[in-house]
Design a protein around this motif. Structure first.
Motif, mmCIF file in Angstrom:
data_model
loop_
_atom_site.group_PDB
_atom_site.id
_atom_site.type_symbol
_atom_site.label_atom_id
_atom_site.label_comp_id
_atom_site.label_asym_id
_atom_site.label_seq_id
_atom_site.Cartn_x
_atom_site.Cartn_y
_atom_site.Cartn_z
ATOM 1 N N GLY A 30 0.845 -1.189 0.000
ATOM 2 C CA GLY A 30 0.000 0.000 0.000
ATOM 3 C C GLY A 30 0.878 1.235 0.000
ATOM 4 O O GLY A 30 1.728 1.397 0.891
ATOM 5 N N GLN A 61 0.692 -0.865 -4.937
ATOM 6 C CA GLN A 61 -0.692 -0.461 -5.213
ATOM 7 C C GLN A 61 -0.877 1.014 -4.891
ATOM 8 O O GLN A 61 -0.542 1.467 -3.800
ATOM 9 C CB GLN A 61 -1.667 -1.294 -4.378
ATOM 10 N N THR A 63 -2.799 4.076 -3.579
ATOM 11 C CA THR A 63 -3.855 4.198 -2.577
ATOM 12 C C THR A 63 -4.047 5.658 -2.191
ATOM 13 O O THR A 63 -3.367 6.549 -2.696
ATOM 14 C CB THR A 63 -3.516 3.399 -1.298
ATOM 15 N N GLN A 68 -5.721 4.602 4.311
ATOM 16 C CA GLN A 68 -6.164 3.462 3.512
ATOM 17 C C GLN A 68 -5.186 2.301 3.633
ATOM 18 O O GLN A 68 -5.602 1.129 3.663
ATOM 19 C CB GLN A 68 -6.333 3.853 2.044
ATOM 20 N N ASN A 69 -3.898 2.595 3.717
ATOM 21 C CA ASN A 69 -2.910 1.530 3.848
ATOM 22 C C ASN A 69 -3.119 0.729 5.135
ATOM 23 O O ASN A 69 -2.990 -0.500 5.152
ATOM 24 C CB ASN A 69 -1.495 2.112 3.824
#
Length: 315
Positions: A30, A61, A63, A68-69
């Motif tokens: 993330g 990814q 994000t 959010q991670n």
């Protein structure tokens, strides 16, 4: 007979592919937005791991950043996450994590510091936070992490951001423009050393960096324990001939405690042995160094700790 041989061959191929797939280690990282620092650095780290660790299939990814991670980690949708100081509140179950502590978070690697920059217009006469009363002050874009931090900084130092100053909700680029147009007297912004907006402001010479007074640093670090005293090194910005007293939150790589110990060891080791490859993407990662482990405010993952013990970074 030929059909049997063909069938046996196909079956063998299928099983070999299945075996290879089962031997692969998939790691989702993330990061952050594609335009920020986290994502390209995460992609570089994935490349390092894929080339250094047999069977590794790491992927960066994009994000929304730290919050959010942490969510992805909690759900098992990511194995590694870039995180700013918010990870400390997640571990402790404070703020937005109230009642939901993530006690399984572990530190892997320290990355870089993001200090609070105290910028004042030249000739403004502002020497401390207390001098901001009645002044026009950029406090960060609405809803940004900068605004949250700056408002907290002001409040714990006896300044009401809604009454005592003329708060301007400006992002860093707009802050630079406002200084140039003489529409603000000061600006408080959070960002990594050498952040473009501060470089622009100091290069043009419309504003300069000043020290935070010791009590201001002490008060914020007490309120937000993931902030620590930090000196912005001399000559980081044009005209800044001496270190500037500030405070900073450190970005780190976080994982969960159930990540395989040997895997965590190999991942940590690979990042330091191929650090040059990551520096080619961002020089901010020069501070990804064992001596900065002291800034990680959650327990180290045992695999990472094993590596740091081997190199003498921890006892």
């Amino acid at each position: 007979m030929k059909r049997f041989v063909k069938f046996a061959f196909v079956t063998a191929v299928i099983f070999s592919f299945a075996a290879a797939a089962s031997a692969a280690t998939f790691i989702n990282i993330g990061t952050g937005s594609t335009g920020g620092t986290y994502y390209p650095v995460g992609a570089a780290m994935a490349k390092v791991w894929n080339s250094s660790i047999p069977g590794m299939k790491a992927n960066a990814q994009s994000t929304g950043g730290t919050a959010q991670n942490l969510t992805l980690l909690a759900k098992g949708d990511a194995e590694v996450g870039f995180a700013d100081g918010l990870y400390y509140f997640a571990y402790e179950g404070k703020g937005q994590f109230d009642g939901k502590p993530m006690k399984n978070i572990r530190g892997l690697v320290p990355l870089y510091a993001e200090p609070i920059h105290f910028l004042v217009a030249k000739g403004s006469g502002i020497k401390s936070l207390k001098d901001l009363k009645g002044k026009r002050v950029s406090v960060g874009a609405v809803g940004s992490g900068t605004e949250v931090t700056v408002r907290t900084l002001l409040k714990v130092n006896g300044i009401d951001p809604d009454k005592d100053i003329k708060a301007e909700n400006l992002g860093l680029s707009d802050t630079a423009t406002a200084f140039a147009d003489k529409n603000i007297d000061a600006g408080l912004t959070v960002g990594a050393l050498g952040i473009a907006g501060v470089v622009e402001i100091t290069t043009i010479g419309t504003a300069e960096l000043i020290d935070f007074e010791p009590d201001a640093i002490k008060n914020l670090c007490k309120e937000l324990p993931y902030y620590l005293p930090f000196d912005i090194p001399a000559n980081t910005y044009k005209g800044q001939t001496k270190p500037v007293k500030a405070m900073a939150s450190w970005n780190i790589l976080v994982v969960k405690d159930d990540l395989d110990k040997d895997l965590a060891y190999n991942m940590t080791k690979a990042l330091f042995e191929k650090k040059k490859d990551i520096l080619n993407v961002s020089t901010r990662l020069a501070s990804m160094a064992p001596e900065n482990l002291k800034y990680i405010q959650v327990p180290l993952h045992p695999g990472a700790e094993k590596y740091y013990k081997e190199i003498g970074a921890v006892k």
